[in-house]
Write a protein that holds these residues in place. Structure first.
Motif, PDB file in Angstrom:
ATOM      1  N   VAL A 251       0.854  -1.194   0.000  1.00 26.17           N
ATOM      2  CA  VAL A 251       0.000   0.000   0.000  1.00 26.17           C
ATOM      3  C   VAL A 251       0.887   1.240   0.000  1.00 26.17           C
ATOM      4  N   TYR A 252       0.304   2.340  -0.409  1.00 21.01           N
ATOM      5  CA  TYR A 252       1.052   3.583  -0.592  1.00 21.01           C
ATOM      6  C   TYR A 252       1.708   4.053   0.701  1.00 21.01           C
ATOM      7  N   GLU A 253       0.958   4.008   1.796  1.00 20.54           N
ATOM      8  CA  GLU A 253       1.470   4.520   3.068  1.00 20.54           C
ATOM      9  C   GLU A 253       2.699   3.751   3.529  1.00 20.54           C
ATOM     10  N   ASP A 254       2.691   2.436   3.344  1.00 18.26           N
ATOM     11  CA  ASP A 254       3.844   1.631   3.770  1.00 18.26           C
ATOM     12  C   ASP A 254       5.085   1.938   2.932  1.00 18.26           C
ATOM     13  N   LEU A 255       4.891   2.121   1.622  1.00 20.60           N
ATOM     14  CA  LEU A 255       6.036   2.420   0.761  1.00 20.60           C
ATOM     15  C   LEU A 255       6.614   3.793   1.081  1.00 20.60           C
ATOM     16  N   LEU A 256       5.765   4.767   1.313  1.00 21.74           N
ATOM     17  CA  LEU A 256       6.240   6.099   1.674  1.00 21.74           C
ATOM     18  C   LEU A 256       6.978   6.063   3.002  1.00 21.74           C
ATOM     19  N   SER A 257       6.450   5.294   3.956  1.00 23.89           N
ATOM     20  CA  SER A 257       7.104   5.176   5.257  1.00 23.89           C
ATOM     21  C   SER A 257       8.480   4.519   5.143  1.00 23.89           C
ATOM     22  N   SER A 258       8.585   3.485   4.322  1.00 19.84           N
ATOM     23  CA  SER A 258       9.870   2.790   4.163  1.00 19.84           C
ATOM     24  C   SER A 258      10.890   3.665   3.447  1.00 19.84           C
ATOM     25  N   ILE A 259      10.444   4.485   2.484  1.00 18.80           N
ATOM     26  CA  ILE A 259      11.356   5.408   1.790  1.00 18.80           C
ATOM     27  C   ILE A 259      11.921   6.431   2.763  1.00 18.80           C
ATOM     28  N   LYS A 260      11.064   6.962   3.632  1.00 18.48           N
ATOM     29  CA  LYS A 260      11.542   7.924   4.632  1.00 18.48           C
ATOM     30  C   LYS A 260      12.471   7.265   5.645  1.00 18.48           C
ATOM     31  N   GLN A 261      12.262   5.972   5.867  1.00 21.55           N
ATOM     32  CA  GLN A 261      13.098   5.256   6.826  1.00 21.55           C
ATOM     33  C   GLN A 261      14.481   4.955   6.254  1.00 21.55           C
ATOM     34  N   VAL A 262      14.534   4.607   4.973  1.00 22.19           N
ATOM     35  CA  VAL A 262      15.822   4.237   4.347  1.00 22.19           C
ATOM     36  C   VAL A 262      16.713   5.462   4.161  1.00 22.19           C
ATOM     37  N   LYS A 263      16.219   6.492   3.520  1.00 22.33           N
ATOM     38  CA  LYS A 263      16.961   7.734   3.263  1.00 22.33           C
ATOM     39  C   LYS A 263      18.133   7.503   2.288  1.00 22.33           C
ATOM     40  N   PRO A 264      18.499   8.538   1.519  1.00 26.59           N
ATOM     41  CA  PRO A 264      19.609   8.395   0.553  1.00 26.59           C
ATOM     42  C   PRO A 264      20.945   8.208   1.266  1.00 26.59           C
ATOM     43  N   SER A 265      21.822   7.449   0.634  1.00 31.41           N
ATOM     44  CA  SER A 265      23.103   7.110   1.272  1.00 31.41           C
ATOM     45  C   SER A 265      24.327   7.556   0.496  1.00 31.41           C
ATOM     46  N   MET A 266      24.147   8.028  -0.749  1.00 32.79           N
ATOM     47  CA  MET A 266      25.313   8.276  -1.594  1.00 32.79           C
ATOM     48  C   MET A 266      25.319   9.654  -2.242  1.00 32.79           C
ATOM     49  N   GLU A 267      24.601  10.610  -1.701  1.00 32.29           N
ATOM     50  CA  GLU A 267      24.517  11.918  -2.351  1.00 32.29           C
ATOM     51  C   GLU A 267      25.865  12.629  -2.372  1.00 32.29           C
ATOM     52  N   GLU A 268      26.580  12.646  -1.267  1.00 36.14           N
ATOM     53  CA  GLU A 268      27.872  13.331  -1.218  1.00 36.14           C
ATOM     54  C   GLU A 268      28.889  12.676  -2.140  1.00 36.14           C
ATOM     55  N   SER A 269      28.920  11.342  -2.161  1.00 37.31           N
ATOM     56  CA  SER A 269      29.851  10.634  -3.052  1.00 37.31           C
ATOM     57  C   SER A 269      29.509  10.889  -4.512  1.00 37.31           C
ATOM     58  N   ALA A 270      28.214  11.009  -4.831  1.00 38.18           N
ATOM     59  CA  ALA A 270      27.813  11.261  -6.216  1.00 38.18           C
ATOM     60  C   ALA A 270      28.349  12.599  -6.699  1.00 38.18           C
ATOM     61  N   VAL A 271      28.329  13.620  -5.841  1.00 38.21           N
ATOM     62  CA  VAL A 271      28.882  14.929  -6.218  1.00 38.21           C
ATOM     63  C   VAL A 271      30.376  14.820  -6.499  1.00 38.21           C
ATOM     64  N   LYS A 272      31.071  14.044  -5.697  1.00 38.82           N
ATOM     65  CA  LYS A 272      32.516  13.856  -5.902  1.00 38.82           C
ATOM     66  C   LYS A 272      32.789  13.165  -7.235  1.00 38.82           C
ATOM     67  N   HIS A 273      31.973  12.176  -7.607  1.00 35.80           N
ATOM     68  CA  HIS A 273      32.131  11.500  -8.900  1.00 35.80           C
ATOM     69  C   HIS A 273      31.882  12.463 -10.059  1.00 35.80           C
ATOM     70  N   GLN A 274      30.903  13.326  -9.924  1.00 42.65           N
ATOM     71  CA  GLN A 274      30.609  14.273 -10.990  1.00 42.65           C
ATOM     72  C   GLN A 274      31.762  15.257 -11.191  1.00 42.65           C
ATOM     73  N   LYS A 275      32.379  15.707 -10.107  1.00 44.47           N
ATOM     74  CA  LYS A 275      33.525  16.614 -10.229  1.00 44.47           C
ATOM     75  C   LYS A 275      34.715  15.900 -10.880  1.00 44.47           C
ATOM     76  N   TRP A 276      34.954  14.658 -10.482  1.00 46.88           N
ATOM     77  CA  TRP A 276      36.075  13.913 -11.071  1.00 46.88           C
ATOM     78  C   TRP A 276      35.832  13.659 -12.550  1.00 46.88           C
ATOM     79  N   HIS A 277      34.584  13.342 -12.898  1.00 50.21           N
ATOM     80  CA  HIS A 277      34.276  13.037 -14.296  1.00 50.21           C
ATOM     81  C   HIS A 277      34.382  14.266 -15.188  1.00 50.21           C
ATOM     82  N   SER A 278      34.199  15.446 -14.625  1.00 47.42           N
ATOM     83  CA  SER A 278      34.264  16.660 -15.416  1.00 47.42           C
ATOM     84  C   SER A 278      35.660  16.869 -16.022  1.00 47.42           C
TER      85      SER A 278
END
Length: 459
Positions: free
Chosen positions: A425-452
């Motif tokens: 159900v929608y509520e459970d999926l939204l709750s699990s997404i908020k529980q997991v949270k992103p884990s690689m945002e800072e590393s992704a920025v570093k990869h983009q700078k290196w790739h440039s």
């Protein structure tokens, strides 16, 4: 006699071996043979073997080490050639005491040749069995054209002329050939269209149109996929293997395959790997977590053996330019800035596998949970916005947690087993997404700078 000195000369090693053989002969009561050995080798009674060593112990230790290293017992004896048997027969004839014994021996051999028994080891019988076995092997090999077994044998045949350690190393590399189709297709991977295009141009199109990929348009020899963990780098390699399974030999290599604690063996593994890839061309050498093998060579912590291995790997990649067949080195890395510049130069394409965008995140959720395709658009937009910065692996964890919430609730309500997995159900999926949270945002920025730094020359 002491064996503590590890820097012995060849003469010392040979002399120690003779003493070991002498002790072994003495233990078996072969006194005359021992006496002859002492006379011919000029051994001295001033030395004797230490109490904690003997030839039999050395043999057992070698068998144990070999089995631990290669997963099988060493082959010490082998069947002699037919010509050698015939020579041995002539030598036995020359040792006859008189002419009558020679004649009787010749008559007996003629009789055996004319009337071979069921248990006979006559040369003719052995030759016949080997011939039939070879015919059976050739028939089987031709009947399995373009199969995985045939591709495997293609690598084995390349090393039939080798013996000893090099052939054993080849057997270790052959175990890394992927022999099962994982059934992952391009459509199963959301996004990464640019990476898919480069991989198709490097492998698939040269198979279909070989006349177009010659000279300056020769396929890429090195592609580096880099990005944060969980964005699908290894999944792209699996899809490439599945899409070209019947035509490409795929080597799945990791650091544990090539790195050995024995001096000089890692370089041999690298050479054997690329030699096999050339013999099995077209082929792909996929190296996972490439930074573990190709870190900076000027590091003060690098051992001499590590530098020799890296130099050998560089040489083998360079020699792919002279290869007539299509061999691609495909590598992925979570830390591309840890890779030595010399290796980066040899990877002609460096492809950034970035975080999935809004559209790709929605497609991943629909793929993992097909029920979400029927949900209202506004709910899906909310889920996509809540999952900003998620990798594909993060979304998979969130969807799995949402399914587990429903299973837990059903088991608590019915207190018994349920027949099928309940719908999310929608509520459970939204709750699990908020529980997991992103884990690689800072590393992704570093990869983009290196790739440039490489974008202008590669894209």
């Amino acid at each position: 006699m002491s064996l503590e000195d590890t820097k012995q000369s060849p003469f010392q090693r040979q002399r120690n071996i003779l003493y070991l053989i002498s002790q072994y002969l003495s233990n078996f009561g072969l006194k005359q043979t021992k006496s002859a050995l002492w006379n011919e080798a000029s051994l001295s009674s001033e030395c004797k073997i230490c109490d904690n060593i003997d030839l039999d112990t050395i043999y057992l230790d070698f068998c144990s080490y070999y089995h631990l290293r290669f997963g099988k017992l060493p082959k010490i004896l082998k069947r002699v050639e037919v010509e050698w048997n015939e020579t041995k027969g002539k030598i036995n004839k020359s040792r006859g005491a008189d002419s009558n014994s020679n004649k009787s021996s010749e008559e007996h051999q003629k009789k055996v040749k004319k009337e071979p028994s069921e248990h006979s080891t006559d040369n003719l019988v052995i030759k016949s069995s080997l011939s039939s076995a070879g015919e059976a092997y050739n028939h089987e090999k031709h009947s399995e054209t373009n199969s995985t077994v045939d591709k495997y044998r293609k690598g084995v045949d390349m090393f039939e002329h080798l013996s000893g350690e090099m052939r054993d190393l080849a057997c270790v590399i052959e175990r890394q050939i992927v022999r099962t189709d994982n059934q992952i297709k391009w459509n199963d991977i959301q996004g990464n269209d640019h990476a898919k295009q480069i991989l198709v141009e490097s492998v698939v199109l040269p198979l279909k149109f070989p006349h177009l990929f010659t000279g300056v348009t020769k396929p890429w020899k090195g592609i580096l996929l880099h990005g944060v963990s969980g964005v699908g780098k290894s999944l792209l390699a699996k899809a490439l293997n599945s899409e070209t399974f019947d035509a490409i030999t795929f080597f799945n290599i990791s650091a544990s395959t090539l790195i050995s604690k024995w001096r000089g063996e890692s370089e041999k593994y690298a050479k054997v790997l690329f030699t096999m890839a050339k013999s099995c061309a077209p082929s792909i050498i996929f190296i996972d977590e490439f930074e573990s093998l190709a870190s900076h060579r000027d590091s003060p912590n690098d051992h001499e053996a590590t530098k020799r291995f890296k130099n050998e790997l560089l040489i083998q990649i360079d020699e792919l330019d002279l290869c007539t067949g299509n061999v691609l080195v495909l590598a992925n890395s979570n830390l591309p800035w840890e890779i030595d510049e010399a290796f980066l130069r040899r990877f002609e394409r460096k492809i950034l596998i970035d975080l999935p965008n809004d559209e790709n995140r929605g497609n991943i959720i629909n793929q993992l949970l097909p029920i979400t395709k029927d949900w209202p658009i506004n709910k899906m937009k909310h889920l996509i916005g809540a999952s900003e910065g998620f990798t594909g692996a993060d979304l998979k964890i969130a969807c799995k947690e949402a399914s587990m919430i429903q299973i837990r609730n059903k088991l608590k309500s019915y207190n018994k087993s349920i027949e099928k997995v309940p719908e999310v159900v929608y509520e459970d999926l939204l709750s699990s997404i908020k529980q997991v949270k992103p884990s690689m945002e800072e590393s992704a920025v570093k990869h983009q700078k290196w790739h440039s730094k490489y974008r202008n020359q590669n894209e």
